[in-house]
Write an enzyme that holds these catalytic residues in place. Structure first.
Site, mmCIF file in Angstrom:
data_model
loop_
_atom_site.group_PDB
_atom_site.id
_atom_site.type_symbol
_atom_site.label_atom_id
_atom_site.label_comp_id
_atom_site.label_asym_id
_atom_site.label_seq_id
_atom_site.Cartn_x
_atom_site.Cartn_y
_atom_site.Cartn_z
ATOM 1 N N CYS A 419 0.619 -1.026 0.104
ATOM 2 C CA CYS A 419 0.020 -0.324 0.245
ATOM 3 C C CYS A 419 0.639 0.913 0.015
ATOM 4 O O CYS A 419 0.799 1.791 -0.645
ATOM 5 C CB CYS A 419 -0.628 -0.386 1.322
ATOM 6 S SG CYS A 419 -0.289 -0.109 2.746
ATOM 7 N N HIS A 463 -2.739 0.472 6.901
ATOM 8 C CA HIS A 463 -2.637 1.117 5.415
ATOM 9 C C HIS A 463 -2.134 2.455 5.182
ATOM 10 O O HIS A 463 -2.126 3.760 6.118
ATOM 11 C CB HIS A 463 -4.279 0.848 5.757
ATOM 12 C CG HIS A 463 -4.509 0.536 3.622
ATOM 13 N ND1 HIS A 463 -3.888 -0.547 3.157
ATOM 14 C CD2 HIS A 463 -5.470 1.768 2.955
ATOM 15 C CE1 HIS A 463 -4.453 -0.261 1.457
ATOM 16 N NE2 HIS A 463 -5.835 1.008 1.596
ATOM 17 N N ASP A 479 -8.011 5.235 -2.652
ATOM 18 C CA ASP A 479 -7.409 4.885 -2.377
ATOM 19 C C ASP A 479 -6.487 3.542 -3.321
ATOM 20 O O ASP A 479 -7.518 2.784 -3.972
ATOM 21 C CB ASP A 479 -7.906 3.954 -1.540
ATOM 22 C CG ASP A 479 -7.579 2.724 -0.607
ATOM 23 O OD1 ASP A 479 -5.469 2.828 -1.136
ATOM 24 O OD2 ASP A 479 -7.514 1.699 -0.096
#
Length: 662
Positions: A419, A463, A479
Site C-alpha cells: 500500500c 494501510h 485508495d
C-alpha cells in the site's frame, strides 16, 4: 509482655514456613521475570538455593564482604542492563533484587515479616505492568498465599497447617472486596486506574514517516493497535479507514509531516471553528476507542470527526491527536461523519501539497504532464492512472527492491508493491501534474468479535491511501491499492495475498481452529470490558456513575452512600459471625475420635455417654481381643496428640486409624 513479643520476633523460621516463603516469592516474582533483566531470575534461584543450604546447616550466612560484593555486582548489572535513567522498569528491578538478596539475611520472625511486607509492594507493581483482567485474579491468588504464609508464621508448632490457612485467608479477602469496590467507586479520581506510564515500550506501530518497506514490517506483527465499540451497527469494512497521520512533505524517498502540520497553531479544540472548513452531511457514527500504548501522540478515528473527548486536540487535516504521547491505554469517545466535505485550503497548504524535490524521478514527472494534457481533467487523469494500476501491477508483501528513483522504478519497472508503494507513487504522480495531493496513513478494516460485537484493529491492518484536492469538492479520498487488490479493502489483508505471501503475514495462535478462535474472542471481550469499566474508570466515568445512582452528586449524598453501603455490609458480616460463633465447631481431636467410633460402630460398638475414649477402647478389646494391638497403638498415639499436644504425630495417628481393619 514486652519480653514475650521480642522473644516471638527472634524465634527461628521453621522448615515449612521457609519453604512456603520460597513458593510465595516464586509466584509473586514470576510475572516480573518477564519484564526485568533475565539475570535477576538466575540471581533469585542462586539465593534461594544458598538460603536453603543455610537452613540445612551446610553453609553459613554471608559475611559483610560477600554481601558487599553481591550488592555491587547486582547494581552494576542493573546499570548495564537498564542504563542510568530512572524509570519504572529500573525501579521494579531494584525492588526485586532487594527482595531477593534479603533472603540471605532471613534469620528470625522479624526478618520474615519484613519480607512479607516487601512482597505486598512487589505484588502491587504487578497491577501496573499487567492490566488485563487475568492479572487481577492472579494477584488475588498471590495475596491469598501471602496471607496464608503470614498465618503460618504464628502456627509453627503445626508443621502442616499451611493448607488450613488458605481457607481463612480467602474468607478475609472476600470480606474486604465489597469495601474495596465501594472505595473504588466513590473516592475522588485523579486519573484512570493505576494511571502511570506504561513500563512496556511499544514494539511496533505507526511511525511519523513512511518509506518503501515500512508497512511490510507491520504486517509481521499481530499486536493490537486499538479496539472499537460502536453505539449502533458497525459500518461495512470498505468504509473503515482509521485516519492517523497525514504526510505532506516528500524528500525523494520518505514521506513525513510538514513543519506546519507539527506547529501548535495547526491544532485546536474549538468545535465551532470546524464549520469553517468541514461540512458534515449525514450518517453520524458514534463509537468508543481504547487505544493501546504507542508512545506516540496520534490517535485513530474515522473521517471526519465532529465531536470527541475533551483530552484530545483536532488538527486542520481532520485527524485527532493527544496532548502527550500515549504511554498507557487511552479511552476516548468520537462521533464521525463518513459523508463530509473538507473545503478549506490556504495558499501555503496549496503549495506544500504540490511541492516535490527538485531532482529525481524524471520519467514520472514527464509522463504526468503528458497524461494530464491527454485526459484534460484531474478526474480523467486519476481514472487513467487507476486503470494502469489495475492492469499492470501486483500486490505483494515482498516486492523487489527499488533503486534511487523509487517512484520511477516502481511505476515503470518492478510494478509490484504494497500500500505505501501505491499511495506514494499516486500522490507523486499527481503532484508532478500540478495537482495538490497528500498521503494519509492509518489502519483499514479490523476483526469483528462475535461475542461483544467490538472491533479489534491490529498492526497488520496498517494501510496508506491518498487525498486529492478537487475544485468544488475539496479533499477527496482515493485508495490506489483498491485498484490493484480490491479484496484488501473489502475482505481484509489475508484475502488479498497469494499463498506465498500469506506465510509472511502475522496470524493469531490457533486461528485455523474454530474453538481456539472462539476462546480468543471471549478473552478479548472480557479484556475489553475490564479495560472499559475498571482500568479506564476516571473522574468522568465516576461522575457519570454517581449521577445515575444519586442524581444530584454532593458530598452529603456520597457520605450517605458510603454509610448505608459500608454500614449495611458491616452489619451483615457481624450477623454472619454471630451465627457462626453459635455453632459448635468440632476440634481436630474430636473429628478423629468420631472417625474411630464410625469404624467400630460397624462391629456393633457405640460409646456410652459417660465413657472416655480409653474406657471405650478397653471395652472393645475385651470383646474383640484380635483388635488389641492396633487399637492400643492408636489410643497411645491419640492420647499423646490430644493431651500431650504432640502435633507432629498427626500423620502417624491418621495412618494408624487407616490400618485399623474392622
Amino acid at each position: 509482655m514486652i519480653f514475650s513479643k521480642r522473644h516471638q520476633q527472634e524465634q527461628p523460621i521453621s522448615r515449612v514456613s521457609l519453604a512456603w516463603l520460597f513458593c510465595v516469592q516464586l509466584f509473586i516474582l514470576a510475572p516480573h521475570f518477564i519484564t526485568v533483566p533475565a539475570w535477576i531470575a538466575l540471581v533469585w534461584v542462586t539465593v534461594v538455593f544458598w538460603r536453603w543450604r543455610i537452613f540445612q546447616g551446610a553453609w553459613n550466612y554471608p559475611g559483610k564482604l560477600k554481601k558487599t560484593i553481591l550488592v555491587f555486582f547486582c547494581c552494576a548489572g542493573l546499570l548495564l542492563s537498564l542504563g542510568a535513567g530512572f524509570h519504572f522498569e529500573s525501579m521494579v528491578s531494584l525492588l526485586v533484587v532487594g527482595f531477593t538478596l534479603k533472603l540471605l539475611e532471613l534469620k528470625n520472625t522479624k526478618d520474615f515479616i519484613l519480607l512479607i511486607f516487601i512482597a505486598f509492594f512487589i505484588l502491587a507493581a504487578q497491577f501496573i505492568e499487567f492490566k488485563h483482567f487475568l492479572a487481577a485474579f492472579y494477584g488475588f491468588g498471590c495475596l491469598v498465599l501471602l496471607c496464608a504464609t503470614l498465618m503460618q508464621l504464628y502456627r509453627q508448632s503445626d508443621n502442616k497447617s499451611i493448607w488450613k490457612n488458605l481457607s481463612p485467608s480467602i474468607a478475609i479477602l472476600l470480606q474486604a472486596i465489597p469495601f474495596m469496590i465501594l472505595l473504588f467507586v466513590v473516592v475522588p479520581r485523579i486519573g484512570s486506574f493505576w494511571a502511570v506510564p506504561s513500563p512496556v515500550q511499544a514494539k511496533t506501530g505507526m511511525s511519523d514517516s513512511m518509506s518503501p518497506g515500512d508497512f511490510t514490517e507491520l504486517m509481521e506483527s499481530n499486536e493490537l493497535a486499538f479496539r472499537v465499540s460502536f453505539t449502533a451497527g458497525i459500518p461495512t469494512r470498505e468504509k473503515l479507514y482509521w485516519r492517523s497521520l497525514v504526510f505532506s512533505f516528500f524528500d525523494g524517498r520518505k514521506w513525513s509531516q510538514s513543519r506546519e502540520q507539527k506547529a501548535e497553531n495547526y491544532f485546536n479544540q474549538s468545535r465551532k471553528d470546524l464549520r469553517s472548513h468541514v461540512e458534515y452531511k449525514s450518517n453520524p457514527i458514534e463509537y468508543d476507542v481504547i487505544a493501546e500504548a504507542s508512545m506516540q501522540p496520534w490517535l485513530y478515528a474515522l473521517a471526519a470527526p465532529q465531536s470527541w473527548s475533551n483530552n484530545i486536540a483536532f488538527a486542520r487535516d481532520i485527524r485527532l491527536q493527544a496532548f502527550l504521547p500515549v504511554t498507557e491505554r487511552m479511552n476516548y469517545h468520537v462521533v464521525s461523519f463518513l459523508d463530509y466535505q473538507l473545503n478549506e485550503l490556504t495558499a501555503d497548504e496549496l503549495e506544500q501539497n504540490k511541492s516535490l524535490p527538485k531532482t529525481g524521478n524524471l520519467k514520472t514527472r514527464a509522463l504526468a504532464k503528458e497524461w494530464l494534457a491527454e485526459t484534460g481533467s484531474t478526474e480523467k487523469l486519476i481514472a487513467k492512472l487507476f486503470n494502469y494500476y489495475h492492469q499492470s501491477f501486483s500486490y505483494t508483501l515482498k516486492p523487489l527492491p527499488l533503486g534511487v528513483d523509487t517512484v520511477d522504478d516502481f511505476l515503470w519497472n518492478t510494478r509490484q508493491g504494497f500500500c505505501e508503494h501505491f499511495s506514494s507513487s499516486f500522490v507523486f504522480f499527481l503532484r508532478a501534474a500540478g495537482i495538490p495531493a497528500r498521503v494519509v496513513v492509518g489502519y483499514q478494516g479490523g476483526d469483528i468479535n462475535s461475542i461483544d460485537n467490538s472491533l479489534s484493529v491490529r498492526q497488520r491492518d496498517a494501510h496508506a491511501w491518498a487525498e486529492v484536492w478537487l475544485d468544488g469538492r475539496g479533499w477527496v479520498m482515493f485508495d490506489p491499492t483498491a485498484a490493484v487488490a480490491p479484496e484488501r479493502v473489502q475482505k481484509g489483508i489475508e484475502q488479498s495475498l497469494s499463498a506465498t505471501d500469506r506465510q509472511f503475514l502475522a496470524k493469531s495462535f490457533g486461528s485455523s481452529f474454530k474453538l481456539i478462535s472462539l476462546m480468543r474472542e471471549q478473552w478479548d471481550a472480557m479484556n475489553l470490558s475490564w479495560t472499559r469499566w475498571v482500568m479506564n474508570y476516571d473522574s468522568n466515568s465516576q461522575a457519570s456513575l454517581l449521577e445515575r445512582v444519586l442524581g444530584d452528586v454532593s458530598p452529603m449524598r456520597i457520605a450517605l452512600l458510603m454509610l448505608v453501603a459500608g454500614g449495611g455490609f458491616g452489619v451483615f458480616l457481624f450477623l454472619l459471625l454471630m451465627v457462626r460463633s453459635t455453632r459448635q465447631e468440632l476440634s481436630e481431636t474430636a473429628i478423629v475420635y468420631l472417625q474411630l467410633c464410625k469404624k467400630l460402630k460397624s462391629l456393633g460398638f457405640v460409646p456410652h455417654a459417660d465413657e472416655t475414649p480409653r474406657v471405650f477402647a478397653n471395652r472393645v478389646i475385651s470383646a474383640k481381643p484380635d483388635l488389641a494391638e492396633p487399637l492400643n497403638h492408636f489410643m497411645a498415639l491419640y492420647e499423646r496428640w490430644a493431651y500431650g499436644e504432640e502435633a507432629n504425630i498427626e500423620l502417624e495417628l491418621k495412618a494408624a486409624l487407616r490400618k485399623l481393619k474392622v
